[in-house]
Design an enzyme around this catalytic site. Structure first.
Site, short mmCIF file in Angstrom:
data_model
loop_
_atom_site.label_atom_id
_atom_site.label_comp_id
_atom_site.label_asym_id
_atom_site.label_seq_id
_atom_site.Cartn_x
_atom_site.Cartn_y
_atom_site.Cartn_z
N HIS A 1 104.48 57.53 56.95
CA HIS A 1 104.08 57.06 55.62
C HIS A 1 104.11 55.53 55.54
CE1 HIS A 1 103.47 57.12 51.36
NE2 HIS A 1 104.63 56.56 51.11
N ASP B 1 101.47 60.46 58.56
CA ASP B 1 102.12 60.50 57.24
C ASP B 1 102.30 61.96 56.82
OD1 ASP B 1 102.91 60.33 54.60
OD2 ASP B 1 101.28 59.00 53.97
N SER C 1 101.20 54.73 48.33
CA SER C 1 102.30 55.60 47.92
C SER C 1 102.35 55.71 46.40
CB SER C 1 103.61 55.05 48.50
OG SER C 1 104.63 56.00 48.46
#
Lengths: 388, 388
Positions: free
Chosen positions: A363, A330, A164
């Protein structure tokens, strides 16, 4: 990311770890940020696991995401029941093996877990910076991490890994300090935020700024914008999950009742979960830090910053070996965004492995135990040339 | 849904229309709601286009979504520059042809555009109901629509059509009044809200309720919770678009600047767009209505209400012909949810046409001009047996 995993499936642990601090950029040599602003002194909190070998070439840098910190693995003391946020991956015999590697995890500038950020004391006023803190970028975060490496006398990184916003730092490292980064492992990330990702961040920021307690950021002497921050966290949380994972986890289950109550309030389990996550977050995170870090993520654009519009150019000086990982569910940083970066890397003749992992957890998947990823990572690290 | 389309590609228009009102459920015969609460009198605002034939069998009911109203087509007066929200579809020679059909569009109960809702006067207090207004369901909306049909002497509906929350009403009509509904056209909708859809609605509601001006809903004598409602709208808006449409429409474009400003505020075009949509919405919509209608959408569950857990059972009394439409990029009510309802309809031997339309505009696609849908709809309506 959503709730950090605190299970420790293998039972192995690095044990007790200590939060360390490094302060630099004291007057007159302040830190010049990408915005042009100067700031100092800057303190960076970090933690290490494992042993640095004499050649100093077994270093793996773990970079954390939006709400993470330097506490990647282990416990702070014997009474501590909650290990670091990636304890499933970092430890003796684990995917990032502390018996082999020296792991450093650094709290990013702008955060609120030891490194200098908006809640830190502004030497000019003797009070918290609040929104007098200058806006930061992913590049600024990495510049501070480099300063720590210089301080520690480390000039080679066997690998840099993160997911991320941590993955953005990985990419920034590989592009900014190509000679230093032997390999880079960006997980569930992107070379630039899409309009969708910016939109969610902006609404979350608006939620904080709409809280009357936010007070233009100057809330450290009074009530905090807890309601706004909880809302921001709830918005974020939805984007860390997936339609499928939410269906499996909550579906239309009711919370502590067998029938609809015909009242406003958390009736569905998913509503209750989000409210709980919001409440828990305000206990540990600073609202201004949320604003600054999300803004840095929105600003991140490797092609603009390094390639003047071309992602291929951005990677042109890179020499790292890459392992790029995306996750099927995601939708915040969908696989096509990883494919774009892989394509640009390959056009530069770089050695790139890319895998899209089949995972239903959205995610958040990069934080969760995954045998496939674990085995891939071990293989990738094993093949890297180093003295250990 | 996002901004209603106000273009009028064909130039054809139904012309001037009038908002009409029907009041019922006056004492002592109040309207019994699904929650068990009684309410009355209830006023329902509606508009009609076209001419009712003597057989009264050319009626098409158009049902609006969350933020819509009865003004489906035409203009209120000669100076009016903005036609109704589905003027592209409803008019002479258009997909829903006012030369052939008598179209009725009804503002839902709970709304704020003429029908009784939380901003209406509570006869018990002489003030706005505010949150003393009872919670409503999609079933309650349809019950009110049926009362209007009874009042107008209409006992057969050639078709019932609507998208999103309007599509839920379409399904409710088909299941609740099977003998009356000859055909039903649910667009971009679902038989039950997923956890993801509930999550977005709940965060939007929390944003409204977090606004200090909301005052537990009793704000009609003071300042309105404009900031909370704008936030709620911004959250909703993101879910009406798609990653692709946002990339094409905004990408990473900056708003009125050539470089990053390193300040908080709307720098990216997508941020500016969302703020604009939020601001525009508060001029025309009531925050409490937003709470009540989103809650009704979250409550909607055809399988629970009619099939005791089985969607197949829910459709068991249906006789309507169906045209079910989903859109490829609609991630709020993804195609798999339409497939589920189609499967359940088919298991009951119903005559169902299903099409997933390739559209990049996300959930909003059902409001936009689409030649494919236009031609499908004309064909479907043409084949229905009626006297015109």
């Amino acid at each position: 990311m959503s709730e950090y995993i605190d299970q420790n499936p293998s039972g192995a642990t690095i044990g007790i770890v200590e939060k360390l601090f490094f302060t630099f950029a004291d007057k007159p040599e302040l830190l010049r940020l990408e915005s042009g602003a100067d700031i100092g002194p800057v303190t960076i909190a970090y933690e290490t696991c494992g042993t640095l070998n004499p050649e100093k070439d077994n270093v793996i840098l773990v970079l954390h995401a939006l709400s993470g910190d330097s506490h990647v693995a282990g416990y702070y003391d014997a009474k501590d029941t909650k290990p670091g946020w990636w304890d499933i991956m970092v430890g003796p015999g684990k995917g990032i093996d502390t018996d082999k590697y020296f792991i450093i995890c650094i709290n990013i500038i702008g955060s609120c877990a030891g490194s200098t950020g908006p809640s830190s004391m502004n030497p000019a006023s003797g009070k918290a910076y609040a929104t007098d803190f200058p806006l930061i970028t992913i590049g600024d975060m990495v510049k501070c991490q480099k300063a720590l490496m210089d301080h520690l006398g480390i000039n080679s990184l066997l690998s840099v890994i993160g997911g991320s916003v941590g993955g953005m730092q990985v990419l920034e490292w590989a592009v900014r300090y190509p000679d230093m980064v032997k390999s880079a492992i960006p997980l569930a990330t992107t070379t630039r935020h899409s309009a969708l990702a910016i939109a969610f961040n902006e609404v979350a920021r608006q939620a904080i700024m709409a809280d009357p307690n936010w007070n233009d950021g100057y809330y450290y002497d009074g009530k905090k914008p807890d309601i706004g921050l909880a809302l921001a966290r709830m918005i974020g949380h939805i984007t860390y999950l997936s339609d499928e994972s939410m269906r499996l986890k909550f579906g239309r289950k009711l919370q502590n009742r067998s029938a609809l109550s015909f009242e406003f309030g958390a009736e569905f389990a998913v509503e209750s979960y989000l409210q709980y996550q919001g409440k828990k977050f305000i206990e540990r995170f600073d609202a201004n830090s949320f604003l600054y870090i999300t803004k840095a993520a929105d600003y991140f654009d490797l092609a603009r910053q390094y390639g003047q519009g071309s992602l291929v150019k951005a990677f042109s000086n890179c020499t790292s070996k890459f392992l790029v990982v995306s996750y099927t569910s995601d939708w915040l940083y969908p696989t096509y965004q990883s494919r774009e970066m892989v394509k640009a890397m390959k056009k530069n003749g770089l050695n790139v492995s890319f895998i899209e992992i089949d995972a239903q957890w959205g995610h958040d998947a990069f934080l969760l135990p995954n045998a496939h990823f674990d085995s891939l990572l071990r293989g990738f690290l094993r093949e890297l040339p180093h003295e250990n």
